[in-house]
Motif scaffolding. Structure first.
Motif, PDB file in Angstrom:
ATOM      1  N   VAL A  53       0.838  -1.207   0.000  1.00 55.75           N
ATOM      2  CA  VAL A  53       0.000   0.000   0.000  1.00 55.75           C
ATOM      3  C   VAL A  53       0.871   1.255   0.000  1.00 55.75           C
ATOM      4  CG1 VAL A  53      -1.750   1.325   1.243  1.00 55.75           C
ATOM      5  CG2 VAL A  53      -1.868  -1.184   1.223  1.00 55.75           C
ATOM      6  N   ASN A  54       0.593   2.154  -0.924  1.00 56.50           N
ATOM      7  CA  ASN A  54       1.232   3.475  -0.945  1.00 56.50           C
ATOM      8  C   ASN A  54       0.339   4.398  -0.108  1.00 56.50           C
ATOM      9  OD1 ASN A  54       2.054   6.112  -1.516  1.00 56.50           O
ATOM     10  ND2 ASN A  54       2.668   5.610  -3.615  1.00 56.50           N
ATOM     11  N   TYR A  55       0.658   4.516   1.177  1.00 57.63           N
ATOM     12  CA  TYR A  55      -0.210   5.248   2.100  1.00 57.63           C
ATOM     13  C   TYR A  55      -0.279   6.736   1.775  1.00 57.63           C
ATOM     14  CZ  TYR A  55      -0.649   1.077   5.011  1.00 57.63           C
ATOM     15  OH  TYR A  55      -0.947  -0.174   5.475  1.00 57.63           O
ATOM     16  N   ASN A  56       0.791   7.316   1.296  1.00 58.85           N
ATOM     17  CA  ASN A  56       0.778   8.737   0.962  1.00 58.85           C
ATOM     18  C   ASN A  56      -0.224   9.021  -0.157  1.00 58.85           C
ATOM     19  OD1 ASN A  56       2.709   9.454   2.872  1.00 58.85           O
ATOM     20  ND2 ASN A  56       4.409   9.127   1.458  1.00 58.85           N
ATOM     21  N   LYS A  57      -0.186   8.210  -1.193  1.00 60.28           N
ATOM     22  CA  LYS A  57      -1.110   8.386  -2.315  1.00 60.28           C
ATOM     23  C   LYS A  57      -2.546   8.100  -1.871  1.00 60.28           C
ATOM     24  CE  LYS A  57      -2.052   7.042  -7.091  1.00 60.28           C
ATOM     25  NZ  LYS A  57      -2.216   8.452  -7.488  1.00 60.28           N
ATOM     26  N   LEU A  58      -2.708   7.068  -1.059  1.00 61.22           N
ATOM     27  CA  LEU A  58      -4.043   6.707  -0.592  1.00 61.22           C
ATOM     28  C   LEU A  58      -4.644   7.828   0.248  1.00 61.22           C
ATOM     29  CD1 LEU A  58      -6.337   4.654  -0.255  1.00 61.22           C
ATOM     30  CD2 LEU A  58      -5.060   3.676   1.670  1.00 61.22           C
ATOM     31  N   ASN A  59      -3.873   8.341   1.194  1.00 59.43           N
ATOM     32  CA  ASN A  59      -4.381   9.407   2.061  1.00 59.43           C
ATOM     33  C   ASN A  59      -4.698  10.672   1.271  1.00 59.43           C
ATOM     34  OD1 ASN A  59      -4.213   7.811   4.375  1.00 59.43           O
ATOM     35  ND2 ASN A  59      -2.104   8.438   4.809  1.00 59.43           N
TER      36      ASN A  59
ATOM     37  N   GLN B  18      -7.786  -5.249   6.802  1.00 59.30           N
ATOM     38  CA  GLN B  18      -7.121  -4.211   7.581  1.00 59.30           C
ATOM     39  C   GLN B  18      -7.608  -2.837   7.105  1.00 59.30           C
ATOM     40  OE1 GLN B  18      -4.644  -4.727   9.973  1.00 59.30           O
ATOM     41  NE2 GLN B  18      -4.394  -2.544  10.395  1.00 59.30           N
ATOM     42  N   ILE B  19      -8.001  -1.979   8.059  1.00 61.88           N
ATOM     43  CA  ILE B  19      -8.324  -0.603   7.693  1.00 61.88           C
ATOM     44  C   ILE B  19      -7.029   0.096   7.293  1.00 61.88           C
ATOM     45  CG2 ILE B  19      -9.195   1.623   8.495  1.00 61.88           C
ATOM     46  CD1 ILE B  19     -11.017   0.146  10.416  1.00 61.88           C
ATOM     47  N   ILE B  20      -6.954   0.521   6.045  1.00 60.70           N
ATOM     48  CA  ILE B  20      -5.730   1.185   5.574  1.00 60.70           C
ATOM     49  C   ILE B  20      -5.939   2.688   5.402  1.00 60.70           C
ATOM     50  CG2 ILE B  20      -4.765  -0.878   4.504  1.00 60.70           C
ATOM     51  CD1 ILE B  20      -5.740   0.185   1.792  1.00 60.70           C
ATOM     52  N   ALA B  21      -7.188   3.124   5.435  1.00 55.70           N
ATOM     53  CA  ALA B  21      -7.487   4.555   5.403  1.00 55.70           C
ATOM     54  C   ALA B  21      -8.852   4.773   6.032  1.00 55.70           C
ATOM     55  CB  ALA B  21      -7.468   5.099   3.979  1.00 55.70           C
ATOM     56  N   GLU B  22      -8.961   5.836   6.812  1.00 56.31           N
ATOM     57  CA  GLU B  22     -10.218   6.154   7.480  1.00 56.31           C
ATOM     58  C   GLU B  22     -10.216   7.638   7.806  1.00 56.31           C
ATOM     59  OE1 GLU B  22     -12.956   4.184  11.003  1.00 56.31           O
ATOM     60  OE2 GLU B  22     -10.781   4.211  11.277  1.00 56.31           O
ATOM     61  N   LYS B  23     -11.262   8.322   7.376  1.00 58.31           N
ATOM     62  CA  LYS B  23     -11.318   9.768   7.612  1.00 58.31           C
ATOM     63  C   LYS B  23     -12.774  10.194   7.791  1.00 58.31           C
ATOM     64  CE  LYS B  23      -9.645  14.193   5.739  1.00 58.31           C
ATOM     65  NZ  LYS B  23      -8.856  14.543   6.932  1.00 58.31           N
TER      66      LYS B  23
ATOM     67  N   PRO C  79     -13.478  -7.881  -5.587  1.00 54.00           N
ATOM     68  CA  PRO C  79     -13.089  -9.265  -5.306  1.00 54.00           C
ATOM     69  C   PRO C  79     -11.619  -9.568  -5.577  1.00 54.00           C
ATOM     70  CG  PRO C  79     -15.173  -9.186  -6.497  1.00 54.00           C
ATOM     71  CD  PRO C  79     -14.612  -7.806  -6.523  1.00 54.00           C
ATOM     72  N   ASP C  80     -11.072  -9.054  -6.657  1.00 54.11           N
ATOM     73  CA  ASP C  80      -9.699  -9.404  -7.040  1.00 54.11           C
ATOM     74  C   ASP C  80      -8.648  -8.647  -6.239  1.00 54.11           C
ATOM     75  OD1 ASP C  80     -10.756 -11.088  -8.917  1.00 54.11           O
ATOM     76  OD2 ASP C  80     -10.531  -9.674 -10.588  1.00 54.11           O
ATOM     77  N   GLN C  81      -9.015  -7.511  -5.699  1.00 52.16           N
ATOM     78  CA  GLN C  81      -8.047  -6.678  -4.969  1.00 52.16           C
ATOM     79  C   GLN C  81      -8.158  -6.854  -3.450  1.00 52.16           C
ATOM     80  OE1 GLN C  81      -9.928  -5.493  -7.578  1.00 52.16           O
ATOM     81  NE2 GLN C  81      -8.187  -5.599  -8.985  1.00 52.16           N
ATOM     82  N   ASP C  82      -9.061  -7.739  -3.007  1.00 53.62           N
ATOM     83  CA  ASP C  82      -9.275  -7.946  -1.563  1.00 53.62           C
ATOM     84  C   ASP C  82      -9.526  -6.596  -0.887  1.00 53.62           C
ATOM     85  OD1 ASP C  82      -9.525  -9.174   0.858  1.00 53.62           O
ATOM     86  OD2 ASP C  82      -7.473  -9.918   0.979  1.00 53.62           O
ATOM     87  N   LEU C  83     -10.502  -5.868  -1.430  1.00 48.68           N
ATOM     88  CA  LEU C  83     -10.672  -4.467  -1.079  1.00 48.68           C
ATOM     89  C   LEU C  83     -12.142  -4.115  -0.902  1.00 48.68           C
ATOM     90  CD1 LEU C  83      -9.169  -1.610  -0.981  1.00 48.68           C
ATOM     91  CD2 LEU C  83      -9.738  -1.451  -3.427  1.00 48.68           C
ATOM     92  N   VAL C  84     -12.437  -3.335   0.145  1.00 47.20           N
ATOM     93  CA  VAL C  84     -13.765  -2.758   0.368  1.00 47.20           C
ATOM     94  C   VAL C  84     -13.584  -1.270   0.614  1.00 47.20           C
ATOM     95  CG1 VAL C  84     -15.742  -2.620   1.943  1.00 47.20           C
ATOM     96  CG2 VAL C  84     -14.840  -4.856   1.259  1.00 47.20           C
ATOM     97  N   VAL C  85     -14.394  -0.467  -0.046  1.00 47.36           N
ATOM     98  CA  VAL C  85     -14.326   0.991   0.108  1.00 47.36           C
ATOM     99  C   VAL C  85     -15.709   1.520   0.454  1.00 47.36           C
ATOM    100  CG1 VAL C  85     -13.756   3.180  -1.008  1.00 47.36           C
ATOM    101  CG2 VAL C  85     -12.449   1.118  -1.589  1.00 47.36           C
ATOM    102  N   VAL C  86     -15.779   2.292   1.529  1.00 42.18           N
ATOM    103  CA  VAL C  86     -17.035   2.913   1.954  1.00 42.18           C
ATOM    104  C   VAL C  86     -16.896   4.422   1.837  1.00 42.18           C
ATOM    105  CG1 VAL C  86     -18.606   3.318   3.902  1.00 42.18           C
ATOM    106  CG2 VAL C  86     -17.607   1.041   3.539  1.00 42.18           C
ATOM    107  N   ARG C  87     -17.873   5.060   1.225  1.00 37.29           N
ATOM    108  CA  ARG C  87     -17.942   6.522   1.198  1.00 37.29           C
ATOM    109  C   ARG C  87     -19.360   6.944   1.557  1.00 37.29           C
ATOM    110  NH1 ARG C  87     -21.003  11.042  -1.066  1.00 37.29           N
ATOM    111  NH2 ARG C  87     -19.635  12.855  -0.912  1.00 37.29           N
ATOM    112  N   MET C  88     -19.492   7.923   2.457  1.00 36.53           N
ATOM    113  CA  MET C  88     -20.801   8.418   2.849  1.00 36.53           C
ATOM    114  C   MET C  88     -20.772   9.935   2.883  1.00 36.53           C
ATOM    115  SD  MET C  88     -21.921   5.513   5.600  1.00 36.53           S
ATOM    116  CE  MET C  88     -23.569   5.435   4.904  1.00 36.53           C
ATOM    117  N   GLY C  89     -21.870  10.563   2.456  1.00 36.73           N
ATOM    118  CA  GLY C  89     -21.899  12.015   2.411  1.00 36.73           C
ATOM    119  C   GLY C  89     -23.253  12.560   2.033  1.00 36.73           C
ATOM    120  N   LEU C  90     -23.267  13.798   1.558  1.00 33.44           N
ATOM    121  CA  LEU C  90     -24.510  14.469   1.176  1.00 33.44           C
ATOM    122  C   LEU C  90     -24.517  14.901  -0.284  1.00 33.44           C
ATOM    123  CD1 LEU C  90     -25.367  16.788   4.223  1.00 33.44           C
ATOM    124  CD2 LEU C  90     -26.435  14.630   3.584  1.00 33.44           C
TER     125      LEU C  90
END
Length: 439
Positions: free
Chosen positions: A137-143, A166-171, A411-422
């Motif tokens: 994970v490139n954390y700088n790019k992700l953040n 693993q939570i790799i980004a959360e804001k 499925p292929d990236q073993d990844l879940v992304v959640v976004r919530m807003g208005l």
């Protein structure tokens, strides 16, 4: 003087005509405002002032004036004092918009819940994860990618990115934390669909059977299957227009029993040939679910014991209508982390901590494109099968709710992304940035 009287009479006549013409709309406006206010204050723990300045601060909902009564746990909204609607809060069931003849003294059944596991680390429990750094994970790019969503115009409230459990980004936006319940709107449809998947795996239902709707048995609608309903491909008429008085607004803000309005509709097309997005169809399915169980209590409990609490989505509350049906189309509230758990369940093909809640074939089922949807819709889940997001894998699928609530599953990236807003976002650009952060 006569001219002045005539002008005043004309103005009064115009005002009266406008009131009469728009009065039904006032019912919808006040109803939305009261329901949203009550849920925001008593279920999500926000204030009247915050809700008025954010969630209810858009046209024409901002025409309503809101009042909250903490003692009765009620919220009332009126438009120019011409019409008032009220919503009440009931512990365990959330908020419900009521009519004047609703008897608030009647004792209601509530779902039985299990205690949260606050000792086990996320995602299996609610405790914090042990600090770890993933080498891919490139954390700088992700953040930076995640941070780009937290600008004034995007109105993003939460982002959670999970890779390899693993939570790799959360804001979170100001005023929100990991414990904040947020309304998923139509992501609730995917929850409802999953309940069918669990029942299917348990052998308690066959989604390819004819839909058990009594009033359809004497006409051609008797051939509609549960599968057609899950795929929103029944051919039944439905108007999903939130800007006017339509089937969906009448259902959400006027109906006592939201499971019945779609059942009354006639064909506008043919089953399995006419895909049409319909929140009424989802609530009809909620009614079908209720009739599977012998008692109302079993219906209320099942969603939690077999799915929601089973995977530790303990913050989730699915609100009911006045008749006690889960509003499967729209009203599930949960923390972003708990919405992420839902995505992880699908990422793991229905397996949660060694227990198979639904068969892996159910994932194939809900991600199979519906006829007529141009590869964008499965069974209460949205798809990228037609590549509408060109920089995102075509097998990515997601739950999608009003104003940009998302749970994306890769499925292929073993990844879940959640976004919530208005507000809505540039989905392709955001997900492209997240994917480029993972080697």
């Amino acid at each position: 003087m006569k001219i002045l009287k005539r002008v005043l009479l004309l103005l009064i006549s115009v005002v009266l005509i406008l009131i009469v013409y728009n009065y039904p709309k006032l019912n919808i406006i006040a109803g939305y405002s009261a329901k949203n206010m009550n849920s925001s204050v008593f279920l999500a723990g926000r204030t009247l002032q915050f809700t008025d300045s954010t969630d209810n601060h858009f046209s024409p909902i901002n025409l309503a004036s809101d009042l909250v009564d903490v003692d009765t746990k009620s919220a009332s909204s009126s438009v120019f004092g011409l019409l008032t609607r009220t919503a009440i809060y009931r512990e365990g069931l959330g908020s419900v918009l009521i009519t004047d003849d609703f008897d608030t003294s009647v004792e209601v059944r509530v779902p039985k819940r299990t205690k949260p596991d606050n000792l086990t680390a996320f995602p299996l429990g609610n405790a914090e994860q042990k600090d770890s750094v993933l080498t891919d994970v490139n954390y700088n790019k992700l953040n930076k990618t995640v941070g780009n969503l937290f600008t004034n115009h995007t109105q993003t409230r939460a982002v959670v990115v999970i890779h390899k459990n693993q939570i790799i980004a959360e804001k979170y936006a100001k005023g929100f934390t990991k414990n904040a319940r947020i309304l998923g709107w139509s992501m609730t449809k995917s929850i409802m669909s999953t309940v069918f998947g669990i029942l299917q795996t348990q052998g308690k239902i066959n989604v390819f059977d004819k839909a058990p709707i009594t009033e359809w048995q004497n006409d051609d609608r008797k051939n509609i299957t549960i599968n057609n309903l899950l795929q929103m491909n029944s051919g039944l008429a439905w108007d999903e227009n939130y800007n006017e008085i339509s089937d969906v607004t009448k259902m959400l803000f006027l109906e006592k029993d939201m499971t019945k309005i779609q059942a009354k509709k006639q064909f506008a097309g043919k089953p399995n040939e006419t895909w049409s997005y319909s929140s009424g169809t989802t609530n009809l399915l909620s009614g079908i679910l209720r009739n599977i169980f012998k008692t109302h209590q079993e219906y209320l409990d099942y969603w939690y014991t077999q799915l929601i609490d089973k995977i530790g989505m303990n913050s989730m509350v699915i609100e009911t209508d006045m008749a006690g049906n889960y509003v499967g189309s729209s009203y599930a509230w949960a923390t972003p982390r708990d919405w992420a758990k839902f995505g992880l369940l699908y990422l793991n093909n229905g397996n949660w901590n060694g227990e198979q809640l639904f068969d892996a074939s159910w994932v194939d089922y809900v991600t199979t494109p519906t006829n007529g949807s141009n590869g964008t819709y499965g069974a209460q889940f949205w798809l990228n099968a037609n590549g509408q997001f060109p920089d995102v894998p075509k097998n990515m699928f997601y739950a999608d709710g009003y104003q940009g609530q998302f749970v994306f599953v890769f499925p292929d990236q073993d990844l879940v992304v959640v976004r919530m807003g208005l507000s809505h976002i540039d989905i392709n650009a955001f997900l492209k940035g997240v994917l480029e952060s993972i080697k």
